[in-house]
Design an enzyme around this catalytic site. Sequence first.
Site, PDB file in Angstrom:
ATOM      1  N   SER A   1      18.376 -11.425  56.793  1.00 39.27           N
ATOM      2  CA  SER A   1      19.157 -10.211  57.024  1.00 39.27           C
ATOM      3  C   SER A   1      19.517 -10.110  58.491  1.00 39.27           C
ATOM      4  CB  SER A   1      18.343  -8.982  56.608  1.00 39.27           C
ATOM      5  OG  SER A   1      18.893  -7.837  57.221  1.00 39.27           O
TER       6      SER A   1
ATOM      7  N   HIS B   1      22.471 -12.275  54.669  1.00 39.83           N
ATOM      8  CA  HIS B   1      22.466 -10.918  54.114  1.00 39.83           C
ATOM      9  C   HIS B   1      23.040  -9.961  55.160  1.00 39.83           C
ATOM     10  CE1 HIS B   1      20.844  -7.793  51.391  1.00 39.83           C
ATOM     11  NE2 HIS B   1      20.466  -7.139  52.479  1.00 39.83           N
TER      12      HIS B   1
ATOM     13  N   ASP C   1      23.911  -6.173  56.105  1.00 40.75           N
ATOM     14  CA  ASP C   1      23.572  -4.783  55.774  1.00 40.75           C
ATOM     15  C   ASP C   1      24.553  -3.801  56.402  1.00 40.75           C
ATOM     16  OD1 ASP C   1      21.065  -4.870  54.239  1.00 40.75           O
ATOM     17  OD2 ASP C   1      20.236  -5.815  56.035  1.00 40.75           O
TER      18      ASP C   1
ATOM     19  N   MET D   1      25.660   0.130  56.701  1.00 37.02           N
ATOM     20  CA  MET D   1      25.108   1.480  56.500  1.00 37.02           C
ATOM     21  C   MET D   1      26.075   2.511  57.069  1.00 37.02           C
ATOM     22  SD  MET D   1      21.241   0.864  57.797  1.00 37.02           S
ATOM     23  CE  MET D   1      20.306  -0.596  57.324  1.00 37.02           C
TER      24      MET D   1
ATOM     25  N   HIS E   1      25.345  -6.048  51.512  1.00 39.65           N
ATOM     26  CA  HIS E   1      24.552  -4.972  50.910  1.00 39.65           C
ATOM     27  C   HIS E   1      25.106  -3.663  51.455  1.00 39.65           C
ATOM     28  CE1 HIS E   1      20.276  -2.971  50.726  1.00 39.65           C
ATOM     29  NE2 HIS E   1      21.124  -2.432  49.857  1.00 39.65           N
TER      30      HIS E   1
ATOM     31  N   MET F   1      25.049   0.015  51.902  1.00 38.50           N
ATOM     32  CA  MET F   1      24.256   1.243  51.820  1.00 38.50           C
ATOM     33  C   MET F   1      25.167   2.375  52.256  1.00 38.50           C
ATOM     34  SD  MET F   1      20.755  -0.410  53.261  1.00 38.50           S
ATOM     35  CE  MET F   1      21.634  -1.807  53.936  1.00 38.50           C
TER      36      MET F   1
ATOM     37  N   MET G   1      15.117  -2.889  45.779  1.00 37.52           N
ATOM     38  CA  MET G   1      14.643  -2.603  47.142  1.00 37.52           C
ATOM     39  C   MET G   1      13.118  -2.469  47.133  1.00 37.52           C
ATOM     40  SD  MET G   1      17.248  -2.505  49.213  1.00 37.52           S
ATOM     41  CE  MET G   1      16.286  -2.026  50.640  1.00 37.52           C
TER      42      MET G   1
ATOM     43  N   GLY H   1      17.523   1.450  54.928  1.00 38.39           N
ATOM     44  CA  GLY H   1      17.911   2.121  56.174  1.00 38.39           C
ATOM     45  C   GLY H   1      17.437   1.421  57.434  1.00 38.39           C
TER      46      GLY H   1
ATOM     47  N   GLY I   1      15.076  -2.092  59.171  1.00 43.16           N
ATOM     48  CA  GLY I   1      14.310  -3.323  59.035  1.00 43.16           C
ATOM     49  C   GLY I   1      12.877  -3.084  59.498  1.00 43.16           C
TER      50      GLY I   1
ATOM     51  N   ASP J   1      14.456  -6.951  48.746  1.00 40.31           N
ATOM     52  CA  ASP J   1      14.857  -6.671  50.131  1.00 40.31           C
ATOM     53  C   ASP J   1      13.906  -5.647  50.727  1.00 40.31           C
ATOM     54  OD1 ASP J   1      16.259  -6.215  52.478  1.00 40.31           O
ATOM     55  OD2 ASP J   1      18.031  -5.354  51.509  1.00 40.31           O
ATOM     56  N   GLY J   2      13.206  -6.057  51.771  1.00 41.98           N
ATOM     57  CA  GLY J   2      12.325  -5.139  52.487  1.00 41.98           C
ATOM     58  C   GLY J   2      10.894  -5.624  52.533  1.00 41.98           C
ATOM     59  N   GLY J   3      10.447  -5.954  53.733  1.00 39.03           N
ATOM     60  CA  GLY J   3       9.043  -6.335  53.905  1.00 39.03           C
ATOM     61  C   GLY J   3       8.675  -7.683  53.307  1.00 39.03           C
TER      62      GLY J   3
ATOM     63  N   SER K   1      12.938  -9.360  59.583  1.00 40.43           N
ATOM     64  CA  SER K   1      11.937  -9.638  60.623  1.00 40.43           C
ATOM     65  C   SER K   1      11.276 -10.993  60.443  1.00 40.43           C
ATOM     66  CB  SER K   1      10.842  -8.572  60.608  1.00 40.43           C
ATOM     67  OG  SER K   1      11.304  -7.370  60.104  1.00 40.43           O
TER      68      SER K   1
HETATM   69  C1  DX5 Z   1      16.931  -2.334  54.931  1.00 36.84           C
HETATM   70  C2  DX5 Z   1      17.826  -3.523  54.778  1.00 36.84           C
HETATM   71  C3  DX5 Z   1      17.118  -4.819  54.828  1.00 36.84           C
HETATM   72  C4  DX5 Z   1      16.358  -5.092  56.089  1.00 36.84           C
HETATM   73  C5  DX5 Z   1      15.140  -5.901  55.730  1.00 36.84           C
HETATM   74  O1  DX5 Z   1      17.600  -1.195  54.570  1.00 36.84           O
HETATM   75  O2  DX5 Z   1      18.520  -3.457  53.541  1.00 36.84           O
HETATM   76  O3  DX5 Z   1      17.982  -5.889  54.496  1.00 36.84           O
HETATM   77  O4  DX5 Z   1      17.090  -5.765  57.056  1.00 36.84           O
HETATM   78  O5  DX5 Z   1      14.353  -6.082  56.866  1.00 36.84           O
HETATM   79  P1  DX5 Z   1      12.874  -6.639  56.791  1.00 36.84           P
HETATM   80  O6  DX5 Z   1      12.916  -7.970  56.124  1.00 36.84           O
HETATM   81  O7  DX5 Z   1      12.480  -6.708  58.226  1.00 36.84           O
HETATM   82  O8  DX5 Z   1      12.054  -5.642  56.007  1.00 36.84           O
HETATM   83 ZN    ZN Z   2      19.626  -5.226  52.799  1.00 33.81          ZN
END
Ligand code: DX5
Ligand code: ZN
Length: 222
Positions: free
Chosen positions: A7, A32, A34, A36, A65, A67, A138, A143, A145, A176-178, A199
């Site tokens: 991402s 990816h 993002d 927003m 993606h 958002m 998700m 919102g 990272g 997506d996320g963590g 990350s």
């Molecule tokens: C959060 C994004 C993710 C984000 C993930 O809203 O949609 O794509 O960048 O970041 P990590 O992998 O650090 O959780």
């Molecule tokens: Zn994303």
Amino acid sequence: MIKIAPSILSADFGALAAEAEDVRAAGADWLHFDAMDGEFVPNISIGLPVLKSLRKHTDMFIDAHLMVSRPGRYAPRFCDDGADLVCIHVEADQPHEIISALKDIRARGVKTGIALKPATPGGIVLPFLEYADMVLVMTVEPGFGGQSFMADMLPKLRGVRALAEQYHPGMDIEVDGGIDERTAPLVVDSGANVLVAGSAVFGKADRAAAVSALRMASDVKA
Ligand code: DX5
Ligand code: ZN
């Protein structure tokens, strides 16, 4: 096959073309992207002009993606500006508007995705599945990272995979996320095959090592 999708939210936005090239050379599968709007999520990131510029510098598969609220307003423009897949949130508009946006995306020869926030039940995907090439589950609140993985999303992920298999066997299911070396095997075991990682890839100095660590951690064949 497992796909790793770094991402760019965690990339250096001042050197985006070089960052994209770095993860491509590192063996990543997708990029990816993002977007927003500050309304659907409490943050503003990047949008159409950045996508258009980035497209000129990379031939990677760009997974956008969105958002954003009422994504049908912008989804066709993400297609025109270079996305290979446009993923919209089912919570972002009325169901008929979401379906109409998915049809608009496909009409442009671009792949479609539907995304689910953590509080949205997995069963909601049913009426959308015939219009979707991918489901994004998700695993943090969208919102930002760098948040912690929500392990309570694993049963939902399993349920979404089971539903999707009835309609589109082998369909892409993205998380997506963590996502990192510790959580990758859990999500793969629960049915995910596209792993977004911000990350865990862009946050690391050695992206090749980061991508291969995620790939190795995902190798959890039953
Ligand atoms: C959060 C994004 C993710 C984000 C993930 O809203 O949609 O794509 O960048 O970041 P990590 O992998 O650090 O959780
Ligand atoms: Zn994303």
